[in-house]
Design a protein around this motif. Structure first.
Motif, PDB file in Angstrom:
ATOM      1  N   ASP A  24       0.854  -1.184   0.000  1.00 18.64           N
ATOM      2  CA  ASP A  24       0.000   0.000   0.000  1.00 18.64           C
ATOM      3  C   ASP A  24       0.894   1.240   0.000  1.00 18.64           C
ATOM      4  O   ASP A  24       1.574   1.524   0.992  1.00 18.64           O
ATOM      5  CB  ASP A  24      -0.892  -0.039   1.241  1.00 18.64           C
ATOM      6  CG  ASP A  24      -1.862   1.114   1.309  1.00 18.64           C
ATOM      7  OD1 ASP A  24      -1.425   2.279   1.187  1.00 18.64           O
ATOM      8  OD2 ASP A  24      -3.061   0.851   1.521  1.00 18.64           O
ATOM      9  N   ALA A  25       0.890   1.966  -1.090  1.00 14.61           N
ATOM     10  CA  ALA A  25       1.789   3.112  -1.252  1.00 14.61           C
ATOM     11  C   ALA A  25       1.589   4.158  -0.160  1.00 14.61           C
ATOM     12  O   ALA A  25       2.567   4.732   0.334  1.00 14.61           O
ATOM     13  CB  ALA A  25       1.602   3.745  -2.635  1.00 14.61           C
ATOM     14  N   GLU A  26       0.361   4.408   0.238  1.00 16.34           N
ATOM     15  CA  GLU A  26       0.097   5.423   1.258  1.00 16.34           C
ATOM     16  C   GLU A  26       0.689   5.017   2.613  1.00 16.34           C
ATOM     17  O   GLU A  26       1.305   5.837   3.303  1.00 16.34           O
ATOM     18  CB  GLU A  26      -1.407   5.653   1.394  1.00 16.34           C
ATOM     19  CG  GLU A  26      -1.757   6.827   2.280  1.00 16.34           C
ATOM     20  CD  GLU A  26      -3.243   7.132   2.258  1.00 16.34           C
ATOM     21  OE1 GLU A  26      -3.769   7.441   3.343  1.00 16.34           O
ATOM     22  OE2 GLU A  26      -3.861   7.071   1.181  1.00 16.34           O
ATOM     23  N   LEU A  27       0.538   3.753   2.981  1.00 17.86           N
ATOM     24  CA  LEU A  27       1.080   3.281   4.262  1.00 17.86           C
ATOM     25  C   LEU A  27       2.603   3.270   4.241  1.00 17.86           C
ATOM     26  O   LEU A  27       3.249   3.652   5.219  1.00 17.86           O
ATOM     27  CB  LEU A  27       0.540   1.892   4.592  1.00 17.86           C
ATOM     28  CG  LEU A  27      -0.965   1.792   4.822  1.00 17.86           C
ATOM     29  CD1 LEU A  27      -1.366   0.351   5.102  1.00 17.86           C
ATOM     30  CD2 LEU A  27      -1.412   2.709   5.937  1.00 17.86           C
ATOM     31  N   HIS A  29       4.484   5.159   2.382  1.00 20.54           N
ATOM     32  CA  HIS A  29       4.878   6.562   2.385  1.00 20.54           C
ATOM     33  C   HIS A  29       4.928   7.071   3.820  1.00 20.54           C
ATOM     34  O   HIS A  29       5.879   7.752   4.220  1.00 20.54           O
ATOM     35  CB  HIS A  29       3.889   7.372   1.541  1.00 20.54           C
ATOM     36  CG  HIS A  29       4.156   8.832   1.523  1.00 20.54           C
ATOM     37  ND1 HIS A  29       3.421   9.716   2.266  1.00 20.54           N
ATOM     38  CD2 HIS A  29       5.092   9.561   0.872  1.00 20.54           C
ATOM     39  CE1 HIS A  29       3.883  10.932   2.068  1.00 20.54           C
ATOM     40  NE2 HIS A  29       4.895  10.872   1.232  1.00 20.54           N
ATOM     41  N   GLN A  30       3.913   6.731   4.621  1.00 14.93           N
ATOM     42  CA  GLN A  30       3.881   7.156   6.017  1.00 14.93           C
ATOM     43  C   GLN A  30       5.067   6.581   6.796  1.00 14.93           C
ATOM     44  O   GLN A  30       5.693   7.274   7.603  1.00 14.93           O
ATOM     45  CB  GLN A  30       2.575   6.747   6.695  1.00 14.93           C
ATOM     46  CG  GLN A  30       2.453   7.240   8.115  1.00 14.93           C
ATOM     47  CD  GLN A  30       2.507   8.754   8.213  1.00 14.93           C
ATOM     48  OE1 GLN A  30       1.779   9.447   7.526  1.00 14.93           O
ATOM     49  NE2 GLN A  30       3.373   9.278   9.058  1.00 14.93           N
ATOM     50  N   SER A 103       6.163   2.595  12.130  1.00 15.73           N
ATOM     51  CA  SER A 103       6.860   2.312  10.872  1.00 15.73           C
ATOM     52  C   SER A 103       7.091   0.819  10.708  1.00 15.73           C
ATOM     53  O   SER A 103       6.868   0.268   9.624  1.00 15.73           O
ATOM     54  CB  SER A 103       8.193   3.056  10.819  1.00 15.73           C
ATOM     55  OG  SER A 103       7.976   4.444  10.755  1.00 15.73           O
ATOM     56  N   ASN A 110       3.139  -4.858   4.997  1.00 17.19           N
ATOM     57  CA  ASN A 110       3.308  -4.841   3.550  1.00 17.19           C
ATOM     58  C   ASN A 110       4.385  -5.813   3.081  1.00 17.19           C
ATOM     59  O   ASN A 110       4.951  -5.650   2.001  1.00 17.19           O
ATOM     60  CB  ASN A 110       3.607  -3.417   3.082  1.00 17.19           C
ATOM     61  CG  ASN A 110       2.363  -2.562   3.076  1.00 17.19           C
ATOM     62  OD1 ASN A 110       1.584  -2.619   2.129  1.00 17.19           O
ATOM     63  ND2 ASN A 110       2.133  -1.812   4.135  1.00 17.19           N
TER      64      ASN A 110
END
Length: 134
Positions: A24-27, A29-30, A103, A110
């Motif tokens: 998941d790119a958003e997760l 990224h976070q 993190s 992922n």
């Protein structure tokens, strides 16, 4: 902008041939933002936070990307190493101790792994792996 406000320079060394990653790119990224903020906050003015992305295991069937966030800050004390990913563990006077814990959870959710490399000449280096998209 945040790094510049703190007098810290950011640099990156990213392999331009990286294929798409799984997750998941958003997760993710976070998770990366959390690691960058930790590095910036640990680094004195004039220091640097460097991000490196490279392919590991390219010669085998289980290749993956390794991302490393290395700062020139105060580093991590040996006594603190076993606890850096514990929820609510912090060495900062204003920290709540959730950034690295979150993190790690995001990266593991992922398909990756996150660890600290205590063998750096300066600062701290946090490394994480992520699988490539199928």
């Amino acid at each position: 902008a945040y790094a510049a406000q703190h007098g810290v320079s950011l640099s990156a060394d990213v392999d331009g041939t990286l294929p798409p990653l799984e997750g998941d790119a958003e997760l993710l990224h976070q998770a990366l933002i959390n690691l960058l903020l930790n590095g910036i906050n640990a680094t004195k003015e004039g220091g640097e936070v460097h991000v490196r992305a490279s392919v590991e295991g390219a010669e085998s069937a289980t290749s993956f990307v390794v991302l490393a966030v290395h700062d020139t800050g105060r580093g991590i004390a040996a006594d603190d190493l076993p606890h850096v990913f514990d929820p609510f563990f912090t060495t900062k006077p204003t920290g709540i101790g959730m950034g690295l814990s979150i993190s790690r959870a995001l990266i593991e959710a992922n398909g990756g792994q996150l660890w600290v490399d205590p063998h750096t000449p300066t600062g701290a280096r946090l490394n994480f792996t992520l699988p490539f998209a199928a």
